[in-house]
Design a protein around this motif. Structure first.
Motif, mmCIF file in Angstrom:
data_model
loop_
_atom_site.group_PDB
_atom_site.id
_atom_site.type_symbol
_atom_site.label_atom_id
_atom_site.label_comp_id
_atom_site.label_asym_id
_atom_site.label_seq_id
_atom_site.Cartn_x
_atom_site.Cartn_y
_atom_site.Cartn_z
ATOM 1 N N ASP B 245 0.848 -1.195 0.000
ATOM 2 C CA ASP B 245 0.000 0.000 0.000
ATOM 3 C C ASP B 245 0.884 1.245 0.000
ATOM 4 O O ASP B 245 1.831 1.337 0.770
ATOM 5 N N ARG B 246 0.577 2.209 -0.846
ATOM 6 C CA ARG B 246 1.412 3.411 -0.945
ATOM 7 C C ARG B 246 1.479 4.187 0.362
ATOM 8 O O ARG B 246 2.448 4.887 0.622
ATOM 9 N N GLY B 247 0.459 4.020 1.177
ATOM 10 C CA GLY B 247 0.474 4.710 2.468
ATOM 11 C C GLY B 247 1.587 4.227 3.390
ATOM 12 O O GLY B 247 1.945 4.905 4.362
ATOM 13 N N GLU B 249 4.655 3.470 2.244
ATOM 14 C CA GLU B 249 5.929 3.617 1.530
ATOM 15 C C GLU B 249 7.079 4.131 2.374
ATOM 16 O O GLU B 249 8.235 3.810 2.134
ATOM 17 N N GLU B 250 6.788 4.942 3.377
ATOM 18 C CA GLU B 250 7.888 5.530 4.139
ATOM 19 C C GLU B 250 8.671 4.509 4.963
ATOM 20 O O GLU B 250 9.768 4.796 5.425
#
Lengths: 136, 265
Positions: B245-247, B249-250
């Motif tokens: 999920d791009r959320g 990514e960090e």
């Protein structure tokens, strides 16, 4: 999925060289495919994990390039000749028993670019290795 | 960390899958990775470790375990049995875990022995993360365990007594002898049959690298951890390499920590 180096043919037994610690290198031009011998896999028993080296890692002859865990023990794989890792056998991640099934062919561990081909002079050919096994 | 209690995993294991890492941290229980294979064991002062060093042809864990079982049975009538998996048990419960390592110059077999260990601490911390869905690491085989001390009727068993008794038995059986006491311990002295009593290892054999995060966690084979609702992270060498999920990514490129990721969701 990595494409294996097509310069390789495991059907060229004359290019197979063996060490006293039961590793082999199959040489084609300046490249070598490395694994452990059938004798080694039989002694280890069922293999449950093969630790593959990093690509582009460089090792000297005799340095530990891989480590293999079987149900009995963890053992080392020493590089038969100095080289730089150019490919690893990813199939061994899912199927480590490939080394038991086909130690000197499909169960190869890594491919290297040889950095000193004169080191091949220190290795045994198949006849010498078989004789060595008899004498052990 | 206490420096006394530790969870000790095999060479290619996944500590997150084998151990409750957060609980271990809270309780000051060290997490360590062996160079030998096998599964995860818990060490406290009620456990005794034995290591048998031999040349490669003499490597025989079965012989070592038979020696231990015979010695302990003759002494304290424990009914210990060994099996092909190099386990030593009383009834259905294991009292040892074994592992081995073979290198060019020799080999060793080592094993734990539960004498008076805290079994409740053991079972609690050895509950790994159940949300690790894919892992190529070697897995422990869970087994009921028991302490030797709870099966001895007439003899009082403590780790100290076990060490003395097993050592005497070994010296007698294998006809070894002590050198003069004023000889210092030297790694080069390798005379067959001589025994050295060592209080501390010389610095040259200490393994500071094995105390690093890189060894303990960074040697973990690839795995996937699920966070529910289809959310997954892939971890390689202890570091998050991919997220579903791009959320998330960090966290790519950071050391895996399930609490941190859970809090982000």
């Amino acid at each position: 999925i990595r494409q294996f180096n097509t310069a390789f043919s495991a059907t060229r037994p004359l290019s197979m060289y063996y060490t006293k610690s039961h590793e082999w290198v199959n040489v084609s031009g300046g490249l070598g495919r490395v694994g452990i011998t059938d004798h080694a896999q039989a002694a280890l028993g069922d293999i449950v994990y093969v630790d593959l080296p990093d690509l582009d890692a460089e090792f000297d002859v005799g340095e530990e390039v891989s480590s293999v865990e079987s149900v009995k023990a963890v053992g080392d794989v020493a590089l038969p000749v100095s080289g730089i890792v150019k490919a690893v056998n990813d199939a061994l991640s899912d199927t480590p028993t490939l080394v038991n099934q086909s130690a000197e062919d499909g169960g190869w561990i890594c491919e290297i670019e040889l950095t000193d081909t004169s080191e091949l002079d220190d290795l045994m050919d198949k006849a010498a290795y078989d004789a060595f096994l008899e004498s052990e | 960390s206490s420096g006394i209690n530790a969870e000790y995993g095999g060479r290619f294991q996944n500590p997150w899958r084998e151990v409750n890492v957060d609980e271990a941290r809270e309780k000051g229980i060290d997490i360590a990775r062996r160079v030998s294979g096998g599964g995860t064991v818990y060490h406290d002062l009620g456990n005794v470790n034995f290591s048998f060093f031999t040349d490669k042809p003499s490597h025989c864990p079965a012989k070592n375990l038979t020696f231990l079982a015979d010695t302990l049975n003759q002494w304290a009538d424990l009914g210990l049995k060994t099996n092909k998996r190099h386990d030593m048990s009383i009834g259905e419960a294991k009292v040892t875990g074994s592992a081995s390592r073979i290198i060019r110059t020799g080999s060793f077999h080592h094993c734990t022995l539960l004498v008076t260990s805290s079994l409740s601490s053991l079972s609690s911390v050895l509950q790994g993360d159940p949300h690790i869905t894919t892992s190529i690491a070697t897995a422990s085989v869970p087994s009921p365990v028991t302490n030797l001390a709870s099966h001895s009727r007439d003899v009082i068993l403590t780790p100290g007594h076990v060490i003395s008794h097993v050592t005497s038995s070994y010296l007698a059986r294998y006809d070894v002898h002590f050198p003069e006491p004023e000889l210092p311990w030297k790694p080069e002295q390798d005379t067959a049959g001589d025994v050295m009593v060592v209080d501390a290892l010389p610095e040259s054999v200490d393994e500071p690298d094995h105390k690093t995060w890189d060894w303990v966690f960074g040697r973990t084979p690839k795995f996937t951890r699920s966070f529910g609702g289809g959310l997954e992270v892939q971890v390689d060498k202890g570091v998050v390499v991919e997220v579903s999920d791009r959320g998330l990514e960090e966290v790519i490129g950071t050391p895996f920590d399930q609490t941190t990721i859970q809090q982000m969701l």
